[in-house]
Enzyme design. Structure first.
Site, PDB file in Angstrom:
ATOM      1  N   PHE A  95     -12.499 -24.474  34.883  1.00  0.00           N
ATOM      2  CA  PHE A  95     -11.477 -24.232  35.901  1.00  0.00           C
ATOM      3  C   PHE A  95     -11.830 -22.973  36.689  1.00  0.00           C
ATOM      4  CE2 PHE A  95      -7.336 -22.266  36.979  1.00  0.00           C
ATOM      5  CZ  PHE A  95      -6.730 -23.312  37.651  1.00  0.00           C
ATOM      6  N   ASN A 189      -2.614 -18.924  30.549  1.00  0.00           N
ATOM      7  CA  ASN A 189      -2.498 -19.736  31.759  1.00  0.00           C
ATOM      8  C   ASN A 189      -2.883 -21.151  31.327  1.00  0.00           C
ATOM      9  OD1 ASN A 189      -2.421 -20.862  34.288  1.00  0.00           O
ATOM     10  ND2 ASN A 189      -4.334 -19.937  34.992  1.00  0.00           N
ATOM     11  N   PRO A 190      -1.968 -21.827  30.617  1.00  0.00           N
ATOM     12  CA  PRO A 190      -2.323 -23.136  30.056  1.00  0.00           C
ATOM     13  C   PRO A 190      -2.332 -24.196  31.143  1.00  0.00           C
ATOM     14  CG  PRO A 190      -0.001 -22.732  29.709  1.00  0.00           C
ATOM     15  CD  PRO A 190      -0.557 -21.496  30.381  1.00  0.00           C
TER      16      PRO A 190
END
Length: 290
Positions: A95, A189-190
């Site tokens: 990500f 920050n899942p």
């Protein structure tokens, strides 16, 4: 595409800006300059000075511009993402950190100011942006990071090992049981996007790994809920938890934390765009009766 050998840097960057703009890239001029600098390695300040002269465009520039026009993320082309004071290695399978997450890091840094050797863990670290920034900006902090994805873990290792972060590959739901009740701060920050909410930007929809985006369950709240449960397990009484989430999830997350009876000072925090970006809470000193 009209790029040709011997073309001046100024003309090539101007043309690239037009191509990227037509492709819907949000920041065409900046991306055109960054792609040129990726090949030239002179720094943006120097590059912009060179645009005023008759320097030639770097070889291979047209190919990179074509990739970016195809909405391949800039960071995948250059292999670098900038986050706070860090230059992170990134690529397919991880990500790409977002600027709004920088404000989540600031919440942690503000909270631990004045603490000696705070012990912090980042659950679902991805590229290592949050954990790495805390290690870099809080001298003496003991920072741990957990990442489930094998690919993201490999990128995080490159970024975090030089910073002294203890990185493990594991599931944020049950990771680090040997550290239960010992952390001053848990930050996460899942993945939190609901199952039906397909991101609109091609860079995100096509290139960010799905496991880093979708939070599980129709509402995307499965992993955020698990992160909060792990935080309650890992923190010392009075420890601090902060989690990033989507703007629309703020009220739900605040209620979820309050409902458990294990958290005090539940607070919603806004990012620089005025969006409800994160929620923090303090683990209660006394555990409620079951």
């Amino acid at each position: 595409m009209m790029f040709h050998q011997g073309q001046s840097l100024a003309d090539a960057v101007r043309e690239a800006t037009a191509v990227l703009s037509a492709a819907g890239v949000p920041t065409p001029r900046v991306d055109a300059e960054l792609l040129a600098d990726h090949l030239m390695g002179v720094g943006l300040g120097r590059l912009r000075a060179m645009l005023l002269g008759d320097s030639p465009a770097p070889e291979g520039y047209g190919e990179l511009v074509a990739e970016r026009a195809g909405r391949v993320p800039l960071q995948h082309i250059t292999g670098v993402a900038y986050f706070r004071h860090l230059e992170l290695r990134v690529g397919p399978g991880v990500f790409i950190p977002r600027p709004e997450t920088e404000s989540v890091v600031q919440l942690v840094i503000d909270h631990v100011a004045g603490m000696r050797n705070p012990k912090v863990v980042d659950l679902g670290t991805g590229s290592g942006a949050i954990a790495g920034s805390i290690a870099h900006e809080v001298p003496g902090a003991e920072v741990h990071a957990v990442e489930f994805s094998m690919f993201a873990h490999a990128w995080a290792a490159k970024n975090l090992e030089p910073l002294g972060v203890v990185l493990i590959q594991g599931d944020l739901r049950d990771a680090l049981p040997e550290h239960n009740g010992t952390f001053d701060v848990v930050v996460s920050n899942p993945p939190y996007i609901p199952a039906e909410a397909i991101p609109t930007e091609p860079e995100v929809a096509l290139h960010d790994p799905p496991e880093a985006l979708y939070g599980g369950g129709a509402d995307g709240m499965e992993l955020p809920t698990a992160a909060a449960a792990s935080a309650a397990r890992l923190l010392k009484p009075g420890g601090y938890f902060v989690m990033e989430h989507a703007e629309v999830q703020a009220a739900w997350i605040a209620k979820m934390l309050q409902r458990t009876g294990r958290w005090n000072n539940v607070t919603t925090h806004f990012d620089l765009n005025g969006k409800e970006r994160a929620t923090s809470a303090v683990l209660a000193i006394t555990v409620p009766d079951e």
